[in-house]
Design a protein around this motif. Sequence first.
Motif, short mmCIF file in Angstrom:
data_model
loop_
_atom_site.label_atom_id
_atom_site.label_comp_id
_atom_site.label_asym_id
_atom_site.label_seq_id
_atom_site.Cartn_x
_atom_site.Cartn_y
_atom_site.Cartn_z
N VAL A 88 43.68 46.28 31.62
CA VAL A 88 42.50 47.15 31.75
C VAL A 88 42.70 48.23 32.81
O VAL A 88 41.83 49.08 32.98
CB VAL A 88 41.22 46.34 32.06
CG1 VAL A 88 40.92 45.36 30.94
CG2 VAL A 88 41.32 45.62 33.40
N GLY A 89 43.82 48.19 33.50
CA GLY A 89 44.11 49.26 34.46
C GLY A 89 43.66 48.97 35.88
O GLY A 89 43.76 49.84 36.75
N LEU A 90 43.18 47.76 36.13
CA LEU A 90 42.68 47.45 37.47
C LEU A 90 43.77 47.52 38.53
O LEU A 90 43.50 47.79 39.71
CB LEU A 90 42.05 46.05 37.45
CG LEU A 90 41.09 45.65 38.56
CD1 LEU A 90 40.03 46.70 38.83
CD2 LEU A 90 40.44 44.32 38.23
N THR A 91 45.01 47.29 38.10
CA THR A 91 46.11 47.29 39.07
C THR A 91 46.45 48.70 39.57
O THR A 91 47.25 48.85 40.47
CB THR A 91 47.36 46.64 38.46
OG1 THR A 91 47.59 47.21 37.16
CG2 THR A 91 47.18 45.14 38.30
N GLU B 16 33.48 51.36 45.13
CA GLU B 16 32.96 51.46 46.50
C GLU B 16 34.10 51.54 47.51
O GLU B 16 34.03 52.29 48.49
CB GLU B 16 32.08 50.23 46.80
CG GLU B 16 30.78 50.20 46.02
CD GLU B 16 29.92 51.42 46.31
OE1 GLU B 16 29.75 51.76 47.50
OE2 GLU B 16 29.43 52.04 45.35
N ALA B 17 35.15 50.76 47.26
CA ALA B 17 36.28 50.74 48.21
C ALA B 17 36.96 52.10 48.30
O ALA B 17 37.40 52.52 49.38
CB ALA B 17 37.28 49.66 47.79
N ARG B 18 37.03 52.79 47.19
CA ARG B 18 37.65 54.13 47.20
C ARG B 18 36.84 55.08 48.07
O ARG B 18 37.38 55.89 48.81
CB ARG B 18 37.72 54.70 45.78
CG ARG B 18 38.89 54.16 44.99
CD ARG B 18 39.03 54.92 43.70
NE ARG B 18 39.82 56.13 43.84
CZ ARG B 18 39.57 57.27 43.21
NH1 ARG B 18 38.52 57.37 42.42
NH2 ARG B 18 40.35 58.31 43.36
N ALA C 166 34.33 43.88 35.33
CA ALA C 166 33.48 45.05 35.58
C ALA C 166 32.90 45.00 37.00
O ALA C 166 32.78 46.04 37.66
CB ALA C 166 32.36 45.11 34.55
N ILE C 167 32.57 43.81 37.47
CA ILE C 167 32.08 43.68 38.85
C ILE C 167 33.17 44.13 39.82
O ILE C 167 32.91 44.85 40.79
CB ILE C 167 31.67 42.21 39.14
CG1 ILE C 167 30.47 41.81 38.28
CG2 ILE C 167 31.36 42.02 40.62
CD1 ILE C 167 30.22 40.31 38.25
N LEU C 168 34.39 43.71 39.54
CA LEU C 168 35.51 44.09 40.43
C LEU C 168 35.77 45.59 40.38
O LEU C 168 36.12 46.20 41.38
CB LEU C 168 36.77 43.31 40.04
CG LEU C 168 36.66 41.78 40.22
CD1 LEU C 168 37.89 41.10 39.65
CD2 LEU C 168 36.47 41.42 41.69
N ILE C 169 35.58 46.18 39.21
CA ILE C 169 35.74 47.64 39.12
C ILE C 169 34.67 48.33 39.96
O ILE C 169 34.91 49.35 40.62
CB ILE C 169 35.71 48.12 37.65
CG1 ILE C 169 36.92 47.57 36.90
CG2 ILE C 169 35.69 49.65 37.57
CD1 ILE C 169 36.89 47.82 35.40
N LEU D 183 30.20 51.00 33.63
CA LEU D 183 31.07 49.84 33.81
C LEU D 183 30.98 48.94 32.59
O LEU D 183 29.90 48.71 32.06
CB LEU D 183 30.63 49.05 35.04
CG LEU D 183 30.94 49.66 36.41
CD1 LEU D 183 30.36 48.79 37.52
CD2 LEU D 183 32.43 49.81 36.60
N GLY D 184 32.10 48.44 32.14
CA GLY D 184 32.08 47.51 31.01
C GLY D 184 32.75 48.10 29.80
O GLY D 184 33.56 49.03 29.89
N GLY D 185 32.43 47.54 28.65
CA GLY D 185 33.02 48.04 27.41
C GLY D 185 34.46 47.62 27.21
O GLY D 185 35.23 48.32 26.56
#
Lengths: 168, 117
Positions: B95-98, B71-73, B63-66, A111-113
């Motif tokens: 960043v692709g979170l959507t 986990e949600a997946r 990153a925390i949300l990712i 995670l990160g980067g």
Amino acid sequence: MSPHGNRVVELKIPSELGYEKIAREAVATVAHRLNFSEEKIEDIKTAISEACTNAIRYGSGSDSRMKVVVILTADDQKLDILIKDPGASGVPPEIINIPDINGMVEGKQRLGGMGLYIIRELVDEAGFIEPEEEEDDGNQFRMVIYRVDGNDSEPGASTPGTDNGGTT
Amino acid sequence: MSDDIQVSVRDEDNATIIDLVGDVTTFAEEAITQAYQSASSDGAENIIFNFRENDYINSAGIAILIGVVTEARKRDQKLLMTGLSAHFQKIFRMVGLTQYADLHPTVPDALASLNGG
């Protein structure tokens, strides 16, 4: 500001996460005075936050005895931002990778980067530079953002791919 | 110089809403993770992260949300996000979170989408 040429604001913040918010507020004040659009001001605030966070975490190991120096140079057309750290992490990365969120979600990437990638997407110019003075032996990261769009690329236009997971 | 974030969990209609008030940075990890775990242990299937517009979110917070998305997946939960400013909607898309969480302007909008609205 224009009748008087450049304006320079210099900040020195402790290398401790959270203090990047001081740089964030300072740059917003300067950008407002330059009549940057609200959208660009938000971009600059995020970019400087990420750059300072990198300088704190990687450039000086979150050691609050160390300092991160932020120099904002403003003229009519642009805001030039220089961030200096002690260089505790050695040579900074040359390649900025697109974050691989799919890899992160699947547990294949850490995670990160994302910090340098976000910066590059939000400002007109960004990168590590060679210090001009010999006594400056740390890292220097420079960003430039123009008041009116100065490049053809739309920030955020590139699509995150499946490459490896970034550098910050 | 850590900044407190206030995280609270509530249920509304068929969703669990996690309200975030404050900075979403590395300091928020424990509070966000605990709130998510609490919602999940109560069997939440639809989780709405409700941000306060103009709060500070950085890449560590993303990153925390990712991590939450990951986990949600695994739990086959649906994630939605509301209250984000236009700027942070742009960053989340960048960043692709959507790809993993639907964005809606407000909680009622998100609830309506869950109910076919």
